[in-house]
Motif scaffolding. Structure first.
Motif, PDB file in Angstrom:
ATOM      1  N   SER A   1       0.740  -1.102  -0.023  1.00 22.33           N
ATOM      2  CA  SER A   1      -0.133  -0.038  -0.020  1.00 22.33           C
ATOM      3  C   SER A   1       1.139   1.368  -0.005  1.00 22.33           C
ATOM      4  O   SER A   1       1.974   1.254   0.575  1.00 22.33           O
ATOM      5  N   PRO A   2       0.268   2.118  -0.492  1.00 26.94           N
ATOM      6  CA  PRO A   2       0.939   3.409  -0.621  1.00 26.94           C
ATOM      7  C   PRO A   2       1.117   4.087   0.744  1.00 26.94           C
ATOM      8  O   PRO A   2       0.415   4.043   1.795  1.00 26.94           O
ATOM      9  N   GLY A   3       2.236   4.637   1.022  1.00 25.83           N
ATOM     10  CA  GLY A   3       2.595   5.470   2.385  1.00 25.83           C
ATOM     11  C   GLY A   3       1.751   6.901   2.371  1.00 25.83           C
ATOM     12  O   GLY A   3       0.958   7.186   1.337  1.00 25.83           O
ATOM     13  N   SER A   4       1.351   7.318   3.569  1.00 29.90           N
ATOM     14  CA  SER A   4       0.704   8.516   3.720  1.00 29.90           C
ATOM     15  C   SER A   4       1.531   9.740   3.402  1.00 29.90           C
ATOM     16  O   SER A   4       2.522   9.789   3.511  1.00 29.90           O
ATOM     17  N   ALA A   5       0.662  10.678   3.143  1.00 34.69           N
ATOM     18  CA  ALA A   5       1.447  11.907   2.818  1.00 34.69           C
ATOM     19  C   ALA A   5       1.804  12.780   4.019  1.00 34.69           C
ATOM     20  O   ALA A   5       1.341  12.569   5.137  1.00 34.69           O
TER      21      ALA A   5
ATOM     22  N   GLY B   1       6.679  12.106   3.227  1.00 31.75           N
ATOM     23  CA  GLY B   1       5.629  11.236   3.486  1.00 31.75           C
ATOM     24  C   GLY B   1       6.113   9.780   3.951  1.00 31.75           C
ATOM     25  O   GLY B   1       7.423   9.661   4.221  1.00 31.75           O
ATOM     26  N   SER B   2       5.356   9.016   4.536  1.00 31.78           N
ATOM     27  CA  SER B   2       5.749   7.930   5.254  1.00 31.78           C
ATOM     28  C   SER B   2       6.191   6.676   4.134  1.00 31.78           C
ATOM     29  O   SER B   2       5.598   6.978   3.139  1.00 31.78           O
TER      30      SER B   2
ATOM     31  N   GLY C   1       6.126   3.352   1.987  1.00 31.55           N
ATOM     32  CA  GLY C   1       4.871   2.634   1.616  1.00 31.55           C
ATOM     33  C   GLY C   1       5.155   1.177   2.190  1.00 31.55           C
ATOM     34  O   GLY C   1       6.131   0.852   2.964  1.00 31.55           O
TER      35      GLY C   1
ATOM     36  N   GLY D   1       6.209   5.476  -1.521  1.00 35.82           N
ATOM     37  CA  GLY D   1       6.365   6.364  -0.392  1.00 35.82           C
ATOM     38  C   GLY D   1       5.271   7.531  -0.686  1.00 35.82           C
ATOM     39  O   GLY D   1       4.564   7.806  -1.542  1.00 35.82           O
ATOM     40  N   GLY D   2       4.705   7.852   0.605  1.00 38.87           N
ATOM     41  CA  GLY D   2       3.738   8.995   0.508  1.00 38.87           C
ATOM     42  C   GLY D   2       4.451  10.310  -0.039  1.00 38.87           C
ATOM     43  O   GLY D   2       5.649  10.377   0.102  1.00 38.87           O
ATOM     44  N   THR D   3       3.620  11.206  -0.535  1.00 40.95           N
ATOM     45  CA  THR D   3       3.894  12.398  -1.000  1.00 40.95           C
ATOM     46  C   THR D   3       4.623  13.424   0.009  1.00 40.95           C
ATOM     47  O   THR D   3       3.897  13.228   1.245  1.00 40.95           O
ATOM     48  N   LYS D   4       5.325  14.440  -0.447  1.00 41.20           N
ATOM     49  CA  LYS D   4       5.784  15.535   0.950  1.00 41.20           C
ATOM     50  C   LYS D   4       4.951  16.363   1.013  1.00 41.20           C
ATOM     51  O   LYS D   4       4.205  16.798   0.087  1.00 41.20           O
TER      52      LYS D   4
END
Length: 183
Positions: free
Chosen positions: A84-88, A121-122, A124, A164-167
């Motif tokens: 799953s993708p990381g959080s922003a 971001g965190s 993934g 990874g989540g977006t910055k």
């Protein structure tokens, strides 16, 4: 004196010579309703989709069955799912407002400071496990023998990790100071 009595039972042999996915051997043998000696010779590669094994023995065999699997091909499980993708990341804080101007001596207002940078971001999530290349289903009273001398059995590789989540966005700059009023 008592001797051993030989009980005749059916035997069935099947050659699996087509490339295919998600093979259930019990289904290929027609889901027998009686115990038998079943010989499955696999001569063509088998793959899988999703989390299914490329070849499984199946669960509908009757007690007393002897299943012999002779593998002369490659049995390969499917690749696991993507993580799953990381959080922003969080947005940066706003900059401080500038100092106001003075009327005497005539000093203009100062510009506000820059906003703070956003946080990263965190990471993934990890990818999912790959599917098995072969699965011997547990059925009470069924014997399963596997001869893999000329073949290979490989579980699928784990799926790739998620992105990874977006910055987070940087904070806005502070407002400029007010101008001086000259009397």
């Amino acid at each position: 004196m008592y001797g051993l009595v030989t009980i005749a039972r059916p035997s069935k042999a099947l050659t699996l010579n087509a490339v295919e996915n998600d093979v259930n051997l019990a289904t290929k043998f027609g889901n027998p309703t009686y115990p038998l000696n079943a010989i499955a010779k696999i001569t063509a590669n088998k793959g899988s989709t999703g989390s299914n094994p490329s070849v499984r023995t199946g669960t509908t065999w009757k007690a007393g069955t002897i299943l012999i699997v002779i593998n002369q091909a490659s049995l390969t499980g499917a690749t696991g799912t993507t993580g799953s993708p990381g959080s922003a990341g969080n947005n940066g804080s706003g900059g401080a407002g500038g100092r106001g101007g003075q009327s005497f001596p005539n000093i203009a207002g100062a510009a506000g400071s820059s906003g703070g940078a956003g946080t990263s971001g965190s990471p993934g999530g990890p990818g999912g496990n790959g599917a098995p290349g072969f699965q011997a289903d547990a059925v009470s009273g069924v014997k399963i023998l596997v001869d893999n001398g000329a073949g290979t059995i490989s579980g699928g590789p784990a799926g790739p990790g998620g992105p990874g989540g977006t910055k987070g966005a940087g904070g806005g700059g502070g407002g400029g100071g007010g101008g001086a009023q000259i009397p």
